[in-house]
Design a protein around this motif. Structure first.
Motif, mmCIF file in Angstrom:
data_model
loop_
_atom_site.group_PDB
_atom_site.id
_atom_site.type_symbol
_atom_site.label_atom_id
_atom_site.label_comp_id
_atom_site.label_asym_id
_atom_site.label_seq_id
_atom_site.Cartn_x
_atom_site.Cartn_y
_atom_site.Cartn_z
ATOM 1 N N GLU A 189 -47.016 7.484 17.602
ATOM 2 C CA GLU A 189 -45.819 6.873 18.181
ATOM 3 C C GLU A 189 -44.526 7.488 17.654
ATOM 4 O O GLU A 189 -43.448 7.173 18.162
ATOM 5 N N CYS A 190 -44.622 8.338 16.664
ATOM 6 C CA CYS A 190 -43.431 8.961 16.075
ATOM 7 C C CYS A 190 -43.049 10.214 16.862
ATOM 8 O O CYS A 190 -43.911 11.016 17.223
ATOM 9 N N ALA A 191 -41.747 10.371 17.091
ATOM 10 C CA ALA A 191 -41.274 11.509 17.887
ATOM 11 C C ALA A 191 -40.994 12.749 17.045
ATOM 12 O O ALA A 191 -41.013 13.867 17.555
ATOM 13 N N THR A 192 -40.708 12.565 15.756
ATOM 14 C CA THR A 192 -40.342 13.684 14.886
ATOM 15 C C THR A 192 -41.083 13.574 13.560
ATOM 16 O O THR A 192 -41.518 12.484 13.169
ATOM 17 N N PRO A 193 -41.185 14.679 12.834
ATOM 18 C CA PRO A 193 -41.836 14.600 11.516
ATOM 19 C C PRO A 193 -41.063 13.746 10.529
ATOM 20 O O PRO A 193 -41.662 13.090 9.682
ATOM 21 N N HIS A 194 -39.727 13.733 10.634
ATOM 22 C CA HIS A 194 -38.949 12.899 9.716
ATOM 23 C C HIS A 194 -39.191 11.419 9.975
ATOM 24 O O HIS A 194 -39.242 10.611 9.036
ATOM 25 N N GLU A 195 -39.366 11.047 11.243
ATOM 26 C CA GLU A 195 -39.705 9.665 11.553
ATOM 27 C C GLU A 195 -41.078 9.322 10.990
ATOM 28 O O GLU A 195 -41.293 8.235 10.423
ATOM 29 N N ALA A 196 -42.021 10.249 11.109
ATOM 30 C CA ALA A 196 -43.360 10.024 10.574
ATOM 31 C C ALA A 196 -43.331 9.897 9.050
ATOM 32 O O ALA A 196 -44.000 9.026 8.475
ATOM 33 N N LEU A 197 -42.541 10.737 8.384
ATOM 34 C CA LEU A 197 -42.423 10.646 6.929
ATOM 35 C C LEU A 197 -41.863 9.298 6.505
ATOM 36 O O LEU A 197 -42.341 8.685 5.540
ATOM 37 N N ALA A 198 -40.847 8.827 7.208
ATOM 38 C CA ALA A 198 -40.260 7.525 6.883
ATOM 39 C C ALA A 198 -41.289 6.418 7.016
ATOM 40 O O ALA A 198 -41.347 5.492 6.195
ATOM 41 N N GLU A 199 -42.135 6.498 8.049
ATOM 42 C CA GLU A 199 -43.177 5.490 8.242
ATOM 43 C C GLU A 199 -44.185 5.521 7.098
ATOM 44 O O GLU A 199 -44.575 4.475 6.569
ATOM 45 N N LEU A 200 -44.621 6.714 6.723
ATOM 46 C CA LEU A 200 -45.609 6.825 5.653
ATOM 47 C C LEU A 200 -45.048 6.381 4.309
ATOM 48 O O LEU A 200 -45.769 5.810 3.479
ATOM 49 N N MET A 201 -43.758 6.606 4.085
ATOM 50 C CA MET A 201 -43.143 6.282 2.806
ATOM 51 C C MET A 201 -42.662 4.842 2.714
ATOM 52 O O MET A 201 -42.374 4.354 1.618
ATOM 53 N N ALA A 202 -42.586 4.144 3.839
ATOM 54 C CA ALA A 202 -41.983 2.803 3.869
ATOM 55 C C ALA A 202 -42.584 1.824 2.862
ATOM 56 O O ALA A 202 -41.834 1.045 2.249
#
Length: 198
Positions: A11-24
């Motif tokens: 569901e993430c559009a960018t790698p930075h969005e994915a990183l934020a999700e994993l780090m949350a």
């Protein structure tokens, strides 16, 4: 801590969005922008291209690179119902050398109780557990990233890489389900390193 359902990497559009999700689970709801840039797989220099551009478990690739099993150290972990996220480092056996820093988010709904229990023991790298339990798995890298020397994300896991390094974000499908989402950053160190004093 997150109060809404986390986004999957799909569901993430960018790698930075994915990183934020994993780090949350470790940073809370405040937005996080790790220092890194997206790169194409073809642009990764060696040995990073060999270490990252494949569909194998990093456990096996690192063992081939360093000629020995790798050991797991879970730096931090967070369990929220069936979602288990942990920050890890991997070292070649009998050394103090960190060769990978990672964040792994697992959805235990897609795993057997036996696999879940062994993962929660925090003793064995994930890939080795899945292989031993003969879990049908497919590794699907999605993004490749370049990190500057001494990137804060690495320092937060207790690693200091005084050189540019690279990583990948992807999903591991277990029995055709998107069970595991990973950030894997490798040091790219040469095969030789000092033995730990026994």
């Amino acid at each position: 801590m997150p109060t809404t359902r986390p986004k999957t990497l799909e569901e993430c559009a960018t790698p930075h969005e994915a990183l934020a999700e994993l780090m949350a689970p470790f940073t809370g709801p405040a937005p996080v922008t790790p220092q890194c840039t997206e790169v194409a797989a073809a642009d990764l220099p060696e040995p990073f291209h060999w270490l990252l551009v494949h569909r194998n478990h990093m456990t096996k690739v690192l063992e081939a690179q360093y000629g020995r099993p790798v050991e797991l150290d879970v730096v931090k972990q967070h369990l929220d119902d069936d979602l288990y996220t942990r920050k890890i480092i991997l070292r070649p056996q009998a050394t103090d050398v960190i060769v990978e820093v990672g964040i792994v988010r697992l959805n235990f709904r897609f795993m057997s109780p036996e696999v879940r229990d062994e993962i929660l023991k925090r003793e064995t790298p994930l890939g080795a557990i899945l292989i031993r339990h003969k879990v049908l798995r497919k590794v699907q890298p999605r993004w490749y990233l370049k990190f500057p020397a001494n990137a804060p994300l690495l320092a937060a896991a207790g690693a200091t890489f005084p050189h540019t390094t690279y990583g990948r974000i992807g999903t591991i499908y277990c029995n055709h389900e998107p069970a595991i989402e990973v950030l894997e950053i490798v040091s790219g160190l040469e095969k030789t390193f000092d033995e730990r004093v026994q």
